[in-house]
Design a protein around this motif. Structure first.
Motif, short mmCIF file in Angstrom:
data_model
loop_
_atom_site.label_atom_id
_atom_site.label_comp_id
_atom_site.label_asym_id
_atom_site.label_seq_id
_atom_site.Cartn_x
_atom_site.Cartn_y
_atom_site.Cartn_z
N VAL A 87 0.86 -1.18 0.00
CA VAL A 87 0.00 0.00 0.00
C VAL A 87 0.89 1.22 0.00
CG1 VAL A 87 -1.52 1.39 1.43
CG2 VAL A 87 -2.03 -1.01 1.08
N ASP A 88 0.69 2.10 -0.97
CA ASP A 88 1.51 3.30 -1.08
C ASP A 88 0.99 4.34 -0.12
OD1 ASP A 88 2.98 5.49 -1.72
OD2 ASP A 88 2.15 5.75 -3.72
N VAL A 89 1.72 4.58 0.95
CA VAL A 89 1.33 5.64 1.88
C VAL A 89 2.33 6.79 1.80
CG1 VAL A 89 0.10 4.13 3.43
CG2 VAL A 89 2.50 4.50 3.81
N SER A 90 2.93 6.96 0.62
CA SER A 90 3.76 8.14 0.41
C SER A 90 2.88 9.28 -0.05
CB SER A 90 4.83 7.85 -0.65
OG SER A 90 4.23 7.69 -1.92
N THR A 126 8.01 -0.96 3.40
CA THR A 126 8.31 -1.33 4.77
C THR A 126 7.36 -2.42 5.25
OG1 THR A 126 9.05 0.92 5.26
CG2 THR A 126 8.46 -0.47 7.14
N SER A 127 7.89 -3.48 5.79
CA SER A 127 7.06 -4.53 6.36
C SER A 127 6.66 -4.13 7.78
CB SER A 127 7.80 -5.87 6.39
OG SER A 127 8.06 -6.31 5.07
N VAL A 128 5.38 -4.29 8.11
CA VAL A 128 4.90 -3.97 9.45
C VAL A 128 4.64 -5.26 10.21
CG1 VAL A 128 3.92 -1.76 8.77
CG2 VAL A 128 2.52 -3.82 8.63
N ASP A 129 4.69 -5.18 11.54
CA ASP A 129 4.38 -6.37 12.33
C ASP A 129 2.87 -6.49 12.48
OD1 ASP A 129 3.58 -4.58 14.36
OD2 ASP A 129 5.51 -4.69 15.35
N VAL A 133 1.57 -4.88 3.11
CA VAL A 133 0.42 -5.25 3.94
C VAL A 133 0.07 -6.73 3.81
CG1 VAL A 133 -0.53 -2.93 3.89
CG2 VAL A 133 -1.24 -4.59 2.16
N TRP A 134 0.74 -7.44 2.91
CA TRP A 134 0.47 -8.87 2.79
C TRP A 134 1.81 -9.58 2.57
CZ3 TRP A 134 -4.92 -10.53 1.55
CH2 TRP A 134 -5.07 -11.91 1.67
N THR A 135 2.31 -10.18 3.61
CA THR A 135 3.58 -10.89 3.53
C THR A 135 3.40 -12.31 4.05
OG1 THR A 135 4.27 -10.25 5.76
CG2 THR A 135 4.84 -8.74 3.97
N GLU A 138 -5.47 -14.06 11.96
CA GLU A 138 -5.74 -12.65 12.22
C GLU A 138 -4.87 -11.75 11.35
OE1 GLU A 138 -4.90 -11.67 16.27
OE2 GLU A 138 -3.11 -12.94 16.36
N GLY A 139 -3.70 -12.24 10.98
CA GLY A 139 -2.85 -11.47 10.07
C GLY A 139 -3.46 -11.41 8.68
N ARG A 140 -3.96 -12.54 8.20
CA ARG A 140 -4.61 -12.56 6.89
C ARG A 140 -5.84 -11.66 6.89
NH1 ARG A 140 -3.32 -18.04 7.37
NH2 ARG A 140 -5.46 -18.62 7.92
#
Length: 205
Positions: free
Chosen positions: A6-9, A20-23, A100-102, A110-112
């Motif tokens: 997801v482009d959040v720039s 960036t991968s988020v937890d 957002v999907w790794t 819950e991650g999915r």
């Protein structure tokens, strides 16, 4: 595995940091419909206040203020101190693209679910912007702008390796061209519009 970013720039992206991968906890914090909408507005329209977000989204200022604090706590946004006043705080996005999907996120149900919520809402908002352009663009923009814009789709048979090469090459080219645009001054008399760049490539068989 769906590898989606997801482009959040704010549109002034460069060849700099890759997605960036988020937890899981950070992604779950984003996986709220209104928070995705807020982040989308900050991305496509630039810095906003709680009041301007409330007006744009049809929500109360109290609601947008609460969700802005939640996004700030996870590092998605930050206060724009250069714009702030004694009466009102301005907010801007504070990170570049987000994966957002790794594989790691998809290992937990819950991650999915969180990934699907964020990606589904984000693409829905992108689609709404495209629809608005298609429906009202002729009346809203001048001929040079309409000629420069492009709405297109293609179909092809590609292996996973070929598809990955295609998508990464296109993303790299977009970053390169945006960096060039950011570095080069606009020609005298030229009007710079906020531009929404959408690229979709996916199997349909």
């Amino acid at each position: 595995m769906l590898d989606a970013a997801v482009d959040v720039s704010d549109g002034a992206a460069s060849t700099g940091p890759l997605p960036t991968s988020v937890d899981l906890e950070s992604l779950k914090a984003l996986a709220h419909p209104l928070r995705v909408r807020i982040l989308h507005v900050l991305t496509t329209r630039g810095p906003q206040t709680a009041s301007s977000l409330a007006a744009a989204l049809g929500e109360s200022t109290g609601s947008t203020s609460y969700h802005l604090r939640q996004l700030e706590a996870k590092g998605y946004i930050a206060e724009d101190v250069d714009r702030g006043t004694a009466r009102e705080r301005w907010w801007r996005r504070s990170i570049d693209e987000v994966e957002v999907w790794t594989k790691e996120l998809a290992e937990a149900p819950e991650g999915r679910a969180a990934s699907a919520t964020v990606l589904g809402a984000w693409t829905a908002h992108d689609s709404a912007l495209l629809t608005a352009f298609v429906v009202g663009g002729e009346d809203r923009y001048d001929e040079p702008t309409l000629d420069a814009a492009r709405v297109s789709s293609r179909s092809a048979s590609l292996t996973p390796a070929q598809l990955r090469t295609l998508t990464r090459d296109v993303e790299a080219l977009i970053r390169e061209r945006l960096a060039e645009a950011e570095a080069a001054p606009a020609a005298e008399g030229a009007t710079a519009h906020r531009i929404q760049i959408q690229f979709h490539a996916f199997p349909i068989d």
